[in-house]
Design an enzyme around this catalytic site. Structure first.
Site, PDB file in Angstrom:
ATOM      1  N   LYS A 166      -5.691  -3.572 -30.076  1.00 33.84           N
ATOM      2  CA  LYS A 166      -5.122  -4.045 -31.333  1.00 33.84           C
ATOM      3  C   LYS A 166      -6.247  -4.332 -32.323  1.00 33.84           C
ATOM      4  O   LYS A 166      -7.338  -4.700 -31.903  1.00 33.84           O
ATOM      5  CB  LYS A 166      -4.290  -5.311 -31.093  1.00 33.84           C
ATOM      6  CG  LYS A 166      -3.125  -5.135 -30.127  1.00 33.84           C
ATOM      7  CD  LYS A 166      -2.019  -4.269 -30.702  1.00 33.84           C
ATOM      8  CE  LYS A 166      -0.805  -4.228 -29.786  1.00 33.84           C
ATOM      9  NZ  LYS A 166       0.304  -3.448 -30.342  1.00 33.84           N
ATOM     10  N   HIS A 287       5.527   7.142 -23.584  1.00 35.73           N
ATOM     11  CA  HIS A 287       5.783   6.038 -24.501  1.00 35.73           C
ATOM     12  C   HIS A 287       7.110   6.314 -25.191  1.00 35.73           C
ATOM     13  O   HIS A 287       7.381   7.433 -25.611  1.00 35.73           O
ATOM     14  CB  HIS A 287       4.658   5.892 -25.520  1.00 35.73           C
ATOM     15  CG  HIS A 287       4.628   4.543 -26.164  1.00 35.73           C
ATOM     16  ND1 HIS A 287       5.559   4.149 -27.089  1.00 35.73           N
ATOM     17  CD2 HIS A 287       3.795   3.490 -25.998  1.00 35.73           C
ATOM     18  CE1 HIS A 287       5.300   2.915 -27.468  1.00 35.73           C
ATOM     19  NE2 HIS A 287       4.235   2.478 -26.816  1.00 35.73           N
TER      20      HIS A 287
END
Length: 458
Positions: A166, A287
């Site tokens: 992140k 994903h």
């Protein structure tokens, strides 16, 4: 036009259909629009899903009628509709005769989603007979192969400690690789976040070179193997292959430490099959970004997250994100554990059907979305084991002492659970875990009342 005389056979028994072995069975929650009968609408749904249309056509013959999809069970009060689809209806490859998931979707969740007499219809489960199941690729790799790379037992090797770098966008190549190195000093596995690829501010080739170097340095520093899931998602088959080949070449001797991430919902079955067939020696990381548009309980059309997960195993996904079962920030609840069992078990009971996987490799549940060291024990209590890939972004890099400490706190939390030791007690002798309580005080106060006194925190 009422087509129930042709497309409904309520005398058929589900057990007989399963024993016969030539039908895919699908269970839907369906509601007709006002003014339409339930059986009439269900029959129209089956017709539109197979051999029929809104009128009789002159080209229909006896063979055609023999492959009609048939409504075999309805419960109008519960809005349950079950349809049996003959396996002959589904398209197969001309190159090898294999099944294709896009054909399954086209029939079972295609035009019927836009029918004028249907208020809503959502698939909640499906059953695949042996003759059709054997035509799907299934996984070539799964968590057992990761455990092998990590030097663990290939049975019950435990949680793979992972993260998502992140922020999901905005990092240049060097800061991205530096974050990887920091986490790898305490953890096992790093994945690209789903939008990370070849942005102008972070060219893929430059980023991958630096990440491969960071992996080598982290392995040298810790003496432990590390894993990276690289995003090869693209619209174009050749672009996916080009990305994959470059990544494997760049990681070199560590190529078997690399998984390939594909955004399987937004790119569709073709992308998953491309990755599965072009790179059978890599862990295929499915994903599911975007899936909530149809799988959310708030959506009354499409299919459920359970259905998506079951399809992923057929396609050959090594692992798929399954949410956090109500223990993280994502939508879900504790009952979602049946999704994990359907992915991992040799045979499993779903909401409507019992599925035998006939030796097809398991697909690994990947847990992500608001998890941290404090939330893991409750999650494992619900699931019953820790054989998952767990990826915490904020749960790692939100730790007060940084990503390395965050990774260690996640591992310590799992170790405490496996040992049957209360997390607060375990934290007294494990600093990184203790600091996780201070890092996530809202969770700590909610889940572990009295932790401040026990750990000597004001």
């Amino acid at each position: 036009m009422d087509q129930s005389n042709r497309y409904a056979r309520l005398d058929l028994k589900e057990a007989d259909l399963i024993a016969g072995g030539r039908h895919v069975l699908c269970a839907y929650v369906m509601k007709p629009k006002a003014g339409y009968g339930y059986l009439e609408t269900a029959a129209h749904f089956a017709a539109e899903s197979s051999t029929g249309t809104n009128v009789e056509v002159s080209t229909t013959d006896d063979f055609t009628r023999g492959v009609d999809a048939l409504v075999y069970e309805i419960d109008p009060e519960k809005e349950i509709m079950k349809i049996a689809y003959p396996v002959e209806l589904f398209d197969r490859n001309i190159i090898d005769g294999r099944a294709m998931l896009c054909s399954f979707l086209t029939l079972t969740i295609g035009n019927n989603q836009g029918m004028g007499d249907v208020e809503y219809a959502k698939m909640h489960e499906f059953y695949v007979p042996p003759c059709y199941l054997r035509l799907f690729d299934g996984p070539s790799m799964n968590i057992a192969d990761m455990w092998r790379v990590l030097g663990r037992p290939v049975v019950d090797g435990g949680m793979v400690v992972g993260t998502i770098i992140k922020p999901k966008l905005g990092l240049r190549p060097k800061p991205f690789a530096d974050a990887c190195y920091e986490f790898w000093l305490g953890g096992d596995f790093i994945k690209n976040d789903e939008p990370q690829g070849n942005q102008t501010f972070a060219p893929l080739k430059e980023t991958i070179r630096l990440v491969a170097d960071a992996m080598k340095r982290a392995q040298d520093e810790t003496g432990e193997a590390k894993l990276f899931s690289a995003n090869i998602t693209a619209d174009d088959h050749y672009e996916m292959v080009a990305r994959g080949e470059y990544i494997l070449e760049t990681f070199g001797e560590n190529a078997d430490h690399v998984a390939f991430l594909v955004d399987g919902y937004v790119t569709g079955p073709a992308a998953i099959t491309t990755a599965r067939r072009q790179f059978p020696r890599q862990f295929l990381h499915y994903h599911r970004a975007g899936h909530g548009a149809v799988t959310s309980p708030q959506s009354m059309r499409g299919y459920t997250a359970f259905v998506l997960s079951k399809m992923s195993r057929l396609q050959g996904a090594s692992g798929i994100h399954t949410g956090t079962m109500g223990y993280g920030k994502m939508e879900g609840d504790a009952s979602d554990k049946i999704m994990a069992y359907m992915l991992t078990d040799e045979a499993a009971q779903g909401p409507f059907y019992h599925q035998d996987w006939l030796g097809m490799k398991a697909t690994t549940p990947i847990i992500s979305g608001g998890m941290n060291a404090l939330r893991l024990p409750g999650f494992f209590d619900n699931l019953g084991h820790s054989n998952v890939i767990q990826t915490s972004g904020g749960g790692a890099f939100g730790h007060l002492d940084g990503g390395t400490a965050g990774a260690k706190s996640l591992r310590q939390s799992c170790d405490a659970w496996k040992a049957g030791v209360d997390l607060v007690t375990y934290a007294k002798s494990h600093r990184e875990l203790a600091r996780a309580f201070e890092s996530f005080p809202n969770d700590a106060d909610k889940l572990y009342p009295g932790w401040r006194v026990a750990l000597g925190v004001n």
